[in-house]
Write a protein that holds these residues in place. Structure first.
Motif, PDB file in Angstrom:
ATOM      1  N   LYS A   1      -0.154   7.129  10.516  1.00  0.00           N
ATOM      2  CA  LYS A   1      -1.527   6.626  10.570  1.00  0.00           C
ATOM      3  C   LYS A   1      -1.669   5.461   9.581  1.00  0.00           C
ATOM      4  CE  LYS A   1      -6.240   8.366  10.489  1.00  0.00           C
ATOM      5  NZ  LYS A   1      -6.659   7.594  11.653  1.00  0.00           N
ATOM      6  N   GLY A   2      -2.431   4.464   9.970  1.00  0.00           N
ATOM      7  CA  GLY A   2      -2.588   3.284   9.117  1.00  0.00           C
ATOM      8  C   GLY A   2      -3.652   3.493   8.045  1.00  0.00           C
TER       9      GLY A   2
ATOM     10  N   THR B   1      -3.704   4.763   4.964  1.00  0.00           N
ATOM     11  CA  THR B   1      -3.856   6.046   4.255  1.00  0.00           C
ATOM     12  C   THR B   1      -3.439   5.954   2.782  1.00  0.00           C
ATOM     13  OG1 THR B   1      -1.656   6.783   4.904  1.00  0.00           O
ATOM     14  CG2 THR B   1      -3.456   7.384   6.376  1.00  0.00           C
ATOM     15  N   ALA B   2      -3.223   4.739   2.304  1.00  0.00           N
ATOM     16  CA  ALA B   2      -2.859   4.492   0.893  1.00  0.00           C
ATOM     17  C   ALA B   2      -1.367   4.635   0.600  1.00  0.00           C
ATOM     18  CB  ALA B   2      -3.683   5.352  -0.062  1.00  0.00           C
TER      19      ALA B   2
ATOM     20  N   GLN C   1       4.286  -5.719   7.504  1.00  0.00           N
ATOM     21  CA  GLN C   1       3.041  -6.372   7.060  1.00  0.00           C
ATOM     22  C   GLN C   1       3.220  -6.976   5.665  1.00  0.00           C
ATOM     23  OE1 GLN C   1      -0.756  -3.969   8.416  1.00  0.00           O
ATOM     24  NE2 GLN C   1       0.805  -2.496   7.831  1.00  0.00           N
TER      25      GLN C   1
HETATM   26  N1  LIG Z   1      -7.849   6.590  -3.546  1.00  0.00           N
HETATM   27  C1  LIG Z   1      -8.440   5.594  -2.875  1.00  0.00           C
HETATM   28  N2  LIG Z   1      -9.776   5.542  -2.780  1.00  0.00           N
HETATM   29  C2  LIG Z   1     -10.391   4.561  -2.104  1.00  0.00           C
HETATM   30  N3  LIG Z   1      -9.755   3.567  -1.454  1.00  0.00           N
HETATM   31  C3  LIG Z   1      -8.399   3.562  -1.503  1.00  0.00           C
HETATM   32  C4  LIG Z   1      -7.676   4.575  -2.215  1.00  0.00           C
HETATM   33  N4  LIG Z   1      -6.357   4.304  -2.080  1.00  0.00           N
HETATM   34  C5  LIG Z   1      -6.264   3.199  -1.331  1.00  0.00           C
HETATM   35  N5  LIG Z   1      -7.473   2.730  -0.984  1.00  0.00           N
HETATM   36  C6  LIG Z   1      -7.773   1.555  -0.147  1.00  0.00           C
HETATM   37  O1  LIG Z   1      -7.463   1.891   1.202  1.00  0.00           O
HETATM   38  C7  LIG Z   1      -6.972   0.733   1.869  1.00  0.00           C
HETATM   39  C8  LIG Z   1      -5.649   1.046   2.538  1.00  0.00           C
HETATM   40  O2  LIG Z   1      -4.693   1.283   1.516  1.00  0.00           O
HETATM   41  P1  LIG Z   1      -3.172   0.928   1.703  1.00  0.00           P
HETATM   42  O3  LIG Z   1      -2.958  -0.491   2.135  1.00  0.00           O
HETATM   43  O4  LIG Z   1      -2.466   1.386   0.467  1.00  0.00           O
HETATM   44  O5  LIG Z   1      -2.812   1.875   2.926  1.00  0.00           O
HETATM   45  P2  LIG Z   1      -1.484   1.899   3.789  1.00  0.00           P
HETATM   46  O6  LIG Z   1      -1.328   3.304   4.254  1.00  0.00           O
HETATM   47  O7  LIG Z   1      -0.347   1.323   3.026  1.00  0.00           O
HETATM   48  O8  LIG Z   1      -1.865   0.928   4.976  1.00  0.00           O
HETATM   49  P3  LIG Z   1      -0.920   0.519   6.224  1.00  0.00           P
HETATM   50  O9  LIG Z   1      -0.805   1.751   7.057  1.00  0.00           O
HETATM   51  O10 LIG Z   1      -1.655  -0.583   6.885  1.00  0.00           O
HETATM   52  O11 LIG Z   1       0.395   0.101   5.646  1.00  0.00           O
HETATM   53  C9  LIG Z   1      -6.858  -0.374   0.846  1.00  0.00           C
HETATM   54  O12 LIG Z   1      -7.972  -1.223   0.985  1.00  0.00           O
HETATM   55  C10 LIG Z   1      -6.891   0.358  -0.476  1.00  0.00           C
HETATM   56  O13 LIG Z   1      -7.454  -0.435  -1.507  1.00  0.00           O
END
Ligand SMILES: Nc1ncnc2c1ncn2[C@@H]1O[C@H](COP(=O)(O)OP(=O)(O)OP(=O)(O)O)[C@@H](O)[C@H]1O
Length: 206
Positions: free
Chosen positions: A13-14, A16-17, A44
């Motif tokens: 899932k995209g 999710t941090a 990305q």
């Molecule tokens: N604990 C948190 N609380 C609130 N917002 C958060 C938290 N952790 C991350 N974010 C925010 O959520 C968004 C997505 O985070 P991130 O890019 O790390 O996810 P990802 O899973 O790596 O994304 P992708 O699947 O696109 O690679 C970002 O804008 C980030 O700032």
């Protein structure tokens, strides 16, 4: 025997941090004196950008170029292209070129083990290698799981994101049985609770 621990941060899932957790965990470990390599395995390139390399397309050596050399059985310098960040972490960067790797891997020999092969020499230089996976269960994520000693799954604490984890757990189990039988794949699930209550309060002037 190497003491390095390889951790994949994965969730199909995209948003999710995964990247945020990779970055903060990596820098936290580096501040504790550990040698940390971050691997940006998401085309990305958000991890690369977040560490300040905003023009990743101009980088001559990336994860893609190194994996390509392995696939083509070419000689390569195992630590070439690794960038050093002032916070104390190293990173093998990525750009959009990595998206072509998904297709290249499909017909390759050792297609699931290419990343593991790449990391095998690097492991002697680091205490931790953290792999930021892309939001899919494609070949690159399978490569990351096959290379990992453990997996961290950041997930939002809601019903649908948790439901979507069934497939991920099945894939992790399958990779462990078929590709990574020696690793005792330990799965940490981190629930990310976004601060929506505060946001809503601000919106409603509470
Ligand atoms: N604990 C948190 N609380 C609130 N917002 C958060 C938290 N952790 C991350 N974010 C925010 O959520 C968004 C997505 O985070 P991130 O890019 O790390 O996810 P990802 O899973 O790596 O994304 P992708 O699947 O696109 O690679 C970002 O804008 C980030 O700032």
């Amino acid at each position: 025997m190497t003491k390095c621990k390889v951790i994949a941060l994965a969730n199909q899932k995209g948003g999710t941090a995964k990247t945020t957790t990779t970055l903060n965990l990596g820098i936290g470990l580096a501040h504790q004196g550990r040698k940390v390599l971050l691997v940006d395995a998401d085309p990305q390139g958000d991890l690369t950008t977040a560490l300040g390399w905003t023009d990743s397309d101009s980088l001559p050596i990336t994860l893609e170029t190194q994996m390509k050399k392995i696939l083509q059985d070419e000689l390569f310098v195992y630590n070439e292209g690794i960038l050093h960040h002032e916070e104390g972490v190293d990173i093998i960067p990525t750009n959009i070129e990595l998206s072509g790797m998904e297709i290249s891997l499909v017909n390759a020999m050792s297609r699931e083990q290419t990343l593991k092969l790449y990391l095998s020499d690097l492991k002697k230089d680091y205490d931790y290698i953290l792999i930021d996976c892309m939001p899919s269960l494609g070949m690159l994520t399978i490569n990351a799981l096959a290379a990992a000693d453990s997996v961290i799954v950041p997930v939002q604490a809601h019903y649908l994101p948790l439901k979507g984890m069934t497939q991920l757990m099945k894939t992790i189990g399958k990779v462990q049985r078929q590709l990574n039988p020696k690793a005792d794949l330990y799965i940490d699930i981190i629930c990310i609770t976004q601060n929506k209550i505060v946001k809503n309060r601000k919106k409603n002037n509470i």
